[in-house]
Write a protein that holds these residues in place. Sequence first.
Motif, PDB file in Angstrom:
ATOM      1  N   TYR A  48       0.819  -1.219   0.000  1.00 19.61           N
ATOM      2  CA  TYR A  48       0.000   0.000   0.000  1.00 19.61           C
ATOM      3  C   TYR A  48       0.854   1.270   0.000  1.00 19.61           C
ATOM      4  N   GLY A  90      -8.850  -3.612   3.447  1.00 19.38           N
ATOM      5  CA  GLY A  90      -8.076  -3.021   2.356  1.00 19.38           C
ATOM      6  C   GLY A  90      -8.403  -1.544   2.195  1.00 19.38           C
ATOM      7  N   ALA A 107      -4.665  -7.017  13.039  1.00 24.01           N
ATOM      8  CA  ALA A 107      -4.417  -8.196  12.207  1.00 24.01           C
ATOM      9  C   ALA A 107      -5.226  -9.385  12.708  1.00 24.01           C
ATOM     10  N   TYR A 159      -4.547 -15.513   2.278  1.00 28.61           N
ATOM     11  CA  TYR A 159      -3.339 -14.853   2.768  1.00 28.61           C
ATOM     12  C   TYR A 159      -3.043 -15.195   4.234  1.00 28.61           C
ATOM     13  N   LEU A 160      -3.880 -16.019   4.843  1.00 30.38           N
ATOM     14  CA  LEU A 160      -3.701 -16.355   6.258  1.00 30.38           C
ATOM     15  C   LEU A 160      -3.041 -17.727   6.387  1.00 30.38           C
TER      16      LEU A 160
HETATM   17  C1  LIG Z   1      -6.410  -8.365  -1.717  1.00 33.99           C
HETATM   18  S1  LIG Z   1      -6.625  -7.298  -0.346  1.00 33.99           S
HETATM   19  C2  LIG Z   1      -8.422  -7.350  -0.148  1.00 33.99           C
HETATM   20  C3  LIG Z   1      -8.950  -6.134   0.560  1.00 33.99           C
HETATM   21  C4  LIG Z   1     -10.477  -6.069   0.647  1.00 33.99           C
HETATM   22  N1  LIG Z   1     -11.005  -7.085   1.521  1.00 33.99           N
HETATM   23  C5  LIG Z   1     -11.096  -6.154  -0.714  1.00 33.99           C
HETATM   24  O1  LIG Z   1     -11.707  -7.159  -1.053  1.00 33.99           O
HETATM   25  O2  LIG Z   1     -10.935  -5.189  -1.479  1.00 33.99           O
HETATM   26  C6  LIG Z   1      -6.104  -8.305   1.028  1.00 33.99           C
HETATM   27  C7  LIG Z   1      -6.112  -7.529   2.314  1.00 33.99           C
HETATM   28  O3  LIG Z   1      -5.958  -8.408   3.398  1.00 33.99           O
HETATM   29  C8  LIG Z   1      -5.183  -7.752   4.368  1.00 33.99           C
HETATM   30  N2  LIG Z   1      -4.636  -8.755   5.272  1.00 33.99           N
HETATM   31  C9  LIG Z   1      -3.759  -9.732   4.985  1.00 33.99           C
HETATM   32  N3  LIG Z   1      -3.499 -10.474   6.079  1.00 33.99           N
HETATM   33  C10 LIG Z   1      -4.252  -9.954   7.075  1.00 33.99           C
HETATM   34  C11 LIG Z   1      -4.444 -10.271   8.445  1.00 33.99           C
HETATM   35  N4  LIG Z   1      -3.774 -11.279   9.030  1.00 33.99           N
HETATM   36  N5  LIG Z   1      -5.310  -9.530   9.161  1.00 33.99           N
HETATM   37  C12 LIG Z   1      -5.998  -8.498   8.598  1.00 33.99           C
HETATM   38  N6  LIG Z   1      -5.831  -8.141   7.309  1.00 33.99           N
HETATM   39  C13 LIG Z   1      -4.980  -8.859   6.556  1.00 33.99           C
HETATM   40  C14 LIG Z   1      -4.140  -7.014   3.551  1.00 33.99           C
HETATM   41  O4  LIG Z   1      -3.496  -5.992   4.257  1.00 33.99           O
HETATM   42  C15 LIG Z   1      -4.989  -6.514   2.400  1.00 33.99           C
HETATM   43  O5  LIG Z   1      -5.524  -5.256   2.679  1.00 33.99           O
END
Ligand SMILES: C[S@@+](CC[C@H](N)C(=O)[O-])C[C@H]1O[C@@H](n2cnc3c(N)ncnc32)[C@H](O)[C@@H]1O
Length: 193
Positions: free
Chosen positions: A11, A51, A94, A117-118
């Motif tokens: 970002y 996001g 997070a 992503y988790l």
């Molecule tokens: C592809 S973006 C999707 C953002 C939004 N949900 C959308 O659909 O537009 C993935 C998002 O997940 C967040 N993210 C990744 N791991 C995370 C975690 N453990 N806890 C919270 N957010 C997380 C990232 O920072 C990113 O903003």
Amino acid sequence: MSGPPDFDAYYRADPDPWDVGGSFFEQRKRAVVLASLRQARYTSAWDPACGTGHLTADVAARCDRVLASDASPTAARLAAEHCAGLPVEVGHRALPLPPADDGFAPALVVLSEVFYYLADEVRAATVAVVDQRAAPDAEVVAVHWDGAPSDAWLSGRGGQTELVTQLVARGWTRRVHHEDDGFLLDVVTRGAA
Ligand SMILES: C[S@@+](CC[C@H](N)C(=O)[O-])C[C@H]1O[C@@H](n2cnc3c(N)ncnc32)[C@H](O)[C@@H]1O
């Protein structure tokens, strides 16, 4: 994967790294998410990986209150700017979040483009927290790209299947399963059909 990506660096380099605001694919995906929600309005929603906040803002139009957060402080700031004037509170947190101690029991949980992503233990803890926090008649909407991001732990299909399976094992019911051109969407509600 050796660890989670540095989402904040994404970002900082680009305020919309997935072109969520500009791409027609993303705009249409949001429209399909909104069309798939089973209620006209919700008392509260929880978007724990918001996001840029584009979907958060669209969901907020159907909600009295939305709690949103993101692991990236830059994303949280961008989401707060995008959702200004809407009933949305945005924080930098997070997943997995701790079990509820604040009484917040969302009627709608939004998991959009985040589950893959988790890491394994974070996904398991996230499902447990969703199950613990969500309202008795809660609804979860999950939507993910039907691909395998190079920086993710698993594919969208793998993550989406795991999420639904885990919720169903906890007594939830899948109400909607939608396979679209490039993305997958499920709506799951607590309890039996
Ligand atoms: C592809 S973006 C999707 C953002 C939004 N949900 C959308 O659909 O537009 C993935 C998002 O997940 C967040 N993210 C990744 N791991 C995370 C975690 N453990 N806890 C919270 N957010 C997380 C990232 O920072 C990113 O903003």
